[in-house]
Design a protein around this motif. Sequence first.
Motif, PDB file in Angstrom:
ATOM      1  N   LEU A 195       0.806  -1.418   0.057  1.00 31.04           N
ATOM      2  CA  LEU A 195      -0.038  -0.050   0.304  1.00 31.04           C
ATOM      3  C   LEU A 195       0.911   1.137  -0.058  1.00 31.04           C
ATOM      4  CD1 LEU A 195      -2.815  -0.709   2.601  1.00 31.04           C
ATOM      5  CD2 LEU A 195      -3.003  -0.829   0.013  1.00 31.04           C
ATOM      6  N   PRO A 196       0.429   2.107  -0.656  1.00 28.63           N
ATOM      7  CA  PRO A 196       1.043   3.737  -0.666  1.00 28.63           C
ATOM      8  C   PRO A 196       0.816   4.082   0.983  1.00 28.63           C
ATOM      9  CG  PRO A 196      -0.352   3.625  -2.366  1.00 28.63           C
ATOM     10  CD  PRO A 196      -0.748   2.393  -1.578  1.00 28.63           C
ATOM     11  N   VAL A 197       2.198   4.714   1.196  1.00 30.34           N
ATOM     12  CA  VAL A 197       2.172   5.052   2.728  1.00 30.34           C
ATOM     13  C   VAL A 197       0.986   5.987   3.244  1.00 30.34           C
ATOM     14  CG1 VAL A 197       3.962   7.105   2.322  1.00 30.34           C
ATOM     15  CG2 VAL A 197       3.872   5.660   4.652  1.00 30.34           C
ATOM     16  N   GLY A 198       0.684   7.015   2.289  1.00 28.38           N
ATOM     17  CA  GLY A 198      -0.294   8.048   2.510  1.00 28.38           C
ATOM     18  C   GLY A 198      -1.651   7.358   2.603  1.00 28.38           C
ATOM     19  N   VAL A 199      -1.914   6.266   2.093  1.00 31.11           N
ATOM     20  CA  VAL A 199      -3.284   5.646   1.995  1.00 31.11           C
ATOM     21  C   VAL A 199      -3.246   4.638   3.373  1.00 31.11           C
ATOM     22  CG1 VAL A 199      -4.598   3.746   1.359  1.00 31.11           C
ATOM     23  CG2 VAL A 199      -3.685   5.658  -0.355  1.00 31.11           C
ATOM     24  N   ALA A 200      -2.166   4.118   3.655  1.00 26.26           N
ATOM     25  CA  ALA A 200      -1.967   3.127   4.835  1.00 26.26           C
ATOM     26  C   ALA A 200      -2.041   3.913   6.064  1.00 26.26           C
ATOM     27  CB  ALA A 200      -0.676   2.290   4.711  1.00 26.26           C
ATOM     28  N   TYR A 201      -1.116   4.820   6.124  1.00 23.13           N
ATOM     29  CA  TYR A 201      -1.538   5.773   7.568  1.00 23.13           C
ATOM     30  C   TYR A 201      -2.672   6.565   7.737  1.00 23.13           C
ATOM     31  CZ  TYR A 201      -0.022   8.981  10.941  1.00 23.13           C
ATOM     32  OH  TYR A 201       0.167   9.322  12.250  1.00 23.13           O
ATOM     33  N   ALA A 202      -3.318   6.832   6.505  1.00 27.04           N
ATOM     34  CA  ALA A 202      -4.859   7.647   6.580  1.00 27.04           C
ATOM     35  C   ALA A 202      -5.661   6.420   7.135  1.00 27.04           C
ATOM     36  CB  ALA A 202      -5.190   7.875   5.370  1.00 27.04           C
ATOM     37  N   VAL A 203      -5.602   5.250   6.886  1.00 27.32           N
ATOM     38  CA  VAL A 203      -6.628   4.352   7.237  1.00 27.32           C
ATOM     39  C   VAL A 203      -6.217   3.775   8.751  1.00 27.32           C
ATOM     40  CG1 VAL A 203      -7.143   1.759   6.963  1.00 27.32           C
ATOM     41  CG2 VAL A 203      -7.246   3.338   4.950  1.00 27.32           C
ATOM     42  N   TRP A 204      -5.012   3.863   9.088  1.00 27.10           N
ATOM     43  CA  TRP A 204      -4.377   3.144  10.274  1.00 27.10           C
ATOM     44  C   TRP A 204      -4.838   4.323  11.343  1.00 27.10           C
ATOM     45  CZ3 TRP A 204       0.621   4.743  12.773  1.00 27.10           C
ATOM     46  CH2 TRP A 204       0.899   4.138  13.726  1.00 27.10           C
ATOM     47  N   GLY A 222     -16.253  15.296  14.087  1.00 29.98           N
ATOM     48  CA  GLY A 222     -14.929  15.370  13.491  1.00 29.98           C
ATOM     49  C   GLY A 222     -14.663  13.715  13.380  1.00 29.98           C
ATOM     50  N   ILE A 223     -14.901  12.967  14.224  1.00 28.72           N
ATOM     51  CA  ILE A 223     -14.508  11.601  13.756  1.00 28.72           C
ATOM     52  C   ILE A 223     -15.259  11.041  12.912  1.00 28.72           C
ATOM     53  CG2 ILE A 223     -14.702   9.265  14.846  1.00 28.72           C
ATOM     54  CD1 ILE A 223     -14.138  10.448  17.580  1.00 28.72           C
ATOM     55  N   ALA A 224     -16.633  11.386  12.664  1.00 29.26           N
ATOM     56  CA  ALA A 224     -17.266  10.961  11.465  1.00 29.26           C
ATOM     57  C   ALA A 224     -16.754  11.424  10.171  1.00 29.26           C
ATOM     58  CB  ALA A 224     -18.852  11.425  11.666  1.00 29.26           C
ATOM     59  N   LEU A 225     -16.301  12.694  10.296  1.00 31.62           N
ATOM     60  CA  LEU A 225     -15.872  13.228   9.034  1.00 31.62           C
ATOM     61  C   LEU A 225     -14.296  12.550   8.562  1.00 31.62           C
ATOM     62  CD1 LEU A 225     -16.283  17.197   9.401  1.00 31.62           C
ATOM     63  CD2 LEU A 225     -17.129  15.707   7.636  1.00 31.62           C
ATOM     64  N   ILE A 226     -13.573  11.976   9.821  1.00 39.40           N
ATOM     65  CA  ILE A 226     -12.371  11.508   9.498  1.00 39.40           C
ATOM     66  C   ILE A 226     -12.814  10.098   8.750  1.00 39.40           C
ATOM     67  CG2 ILE A 226     -10.588   9.988  10.730  1.00 39.40           C
ATOM     68  CD1 ILE A 226     -10.425  12.474  12.554  1.00 39.40           C
ATOM     69  N   MET A 227     -13.927   9.239   9.400  1.00 42.93           N
ATOM     70  CA  MET A 227     -14.207   8.016   8.962  1.00 42.93           C
ATOM     71  C   MET A 227     -14.772   8.098   7.598  1.00 42.93           C
ATOM     72  SD  MET A 227     -13.011   5.881  10.834  1.00 42.93           S
ATOM     73  CE  MET A 227     -13.448   4.602   9.794  1.00 42.93           C
ATOM     74  N   ALA A 228     -15.251   9.119   7.144  1.00 41.00           N
ATOM     75  CA  ALA A 228     -15.832   9.436   5.622  1.00 41.00           C
ATOM     76  C   ALA A 228     -14.487   9.637   4.899  1.00 41.00           C
ATOM     77  CB  ALA A 228     -16.667  10.740   5.797  1.00 41.00           C
ATOM     78  N   GLY A 229     -13.339  10.332   5.334  1.00 43.03           N
ATOM     79  CA  GLY A 229     -12.415  10.369   4.468  1.00 43.03           C
ATOM     80  C   GLY A 229     -11.730   8.995   4.273  1.00 43.03           C
ATOM     81  N   ILE A 275     -11.263   7.294   0.380  1.00 39.56           N
ATOM     82  CA  ILE A 275      -9.847   6.618   0.139  1.00 39.56           C
ATOM     83  C   ILE A 275      -9.961   5.202  -0.318  1.00 39.56           C
ATOM     84  CG2 ILE A 275      -7.633   5.674   0.893  1.00 39.56           C
ATOM     85  CD1 ILE A 275      -7.692   8.586   2.653  1.00 39.56           C
ATOM     86  N   ASN A 276     -10.693   4.357   0.284  1.00 35.66           N
ATOM     87  CA  ASN A 276     -10.835   2.979   0.057  1.00 35.66           C
ATOM     88  C   ASN A 276     -11.888   2.648  -0.953  1.00 35.66           C
ATOM     89  OD1 ASN A 276      -9.202   1.414   1.945  1.00 35.66           O
ATOM     90  ND2 ASN A 276     -10.167   2.644   3.430  1.00 35.66           N
ATOM     91  N   LEU A 277     -12.910   3.443  -0.954  1.00 33.41           N
ATOM     92  CA  LEU A 277     -13.843   3.059  -2.117  1.00 33.41           C
ATOM     93  C   LEU A 277     -13.671   3.587  -3.582  1.00 33.41           C
ATOM     94  CD1 LEU A 277     -17.000   3.467  -0.041  1.00 33.41           C
ATOM     95  CD2 LEU A 277     -15.800   1.520  -0.855  1.00 33.41           C
ATOM     96  N   PHE A 278     -12.700   4.722  -3.493  1.00 37.87           N
ATOM     97  CA  PHE A 278     -12.398   5.748  -4.804  1.00 37.87           C
ATOM     98  C   PHE A 278     -10.993   5.834  -5.127  1.00 37.87           C
ATOM     99  CE2 PHE A 278     -16.587   6.905  -2.928  1.00 37.87           C
ATOM    100  CZ  PHE A 278     -17.473   6.425  -3.927  1.00 37.87           C
ATOM    101  N   SER A 279     -10.149   5.491  -4.427  1.00 36.98           N
ATOM    102  CA  SER A 279      -8.682   5.842  -4.633  1.00 36.98           C
ATOM    103  C   SER A 279      -8.144   4.660  -5.773  1.00 36.98           C
ATOM    104  CB  SER A 279      -7.787   5.749  -3.285  1.00 36.98           C
ATOM    105  OG  SER A 279      -6.222   5.929  -3.902  1.00 36.98           O
TER     106      SER A 279
END
Length: 109
Positions: A53-62, A89-96, A100-104
């Motif tokens: 995985l790209p580091v940005g994606v992995a870190y965002a999910v993590w 705020g947490i809901a917005l983070i989860m939306a992000g 990432i997972n659905l559209f990246s």
Amino acid sequence: MHWLYLGIAIIAEVIATSALKAAAGFTRPLPSALVIGGYAVAFYCLSLTLRTLPVGVAYAVWSGVGIVLVSLASWLLYRQTLDLPALAGIALIMAGVLVINLFSRSLPH
């Protein structure tokens, strides 16, 4: 396999972060060992994830999933609550994380 490693990394990080309060500044041995061991496992598994995985994606999910789970653990273990803006705020983070997972296109298929 990279998602399994990432899942293990997230769970280990949540355990370690949740144990930080109980470790009381590393004065209590068992919670301190959970913190050290949990972070060691978390970073090792995260490093395995980064093979694919790209580091940005992995870190965002993590970090995104970790925020939700640590918030839940702190509510269950320490009776800490969050107000409406924190929950929003947490809901917005989860939306992000979902976006990432659905559209990246940078994720391996």
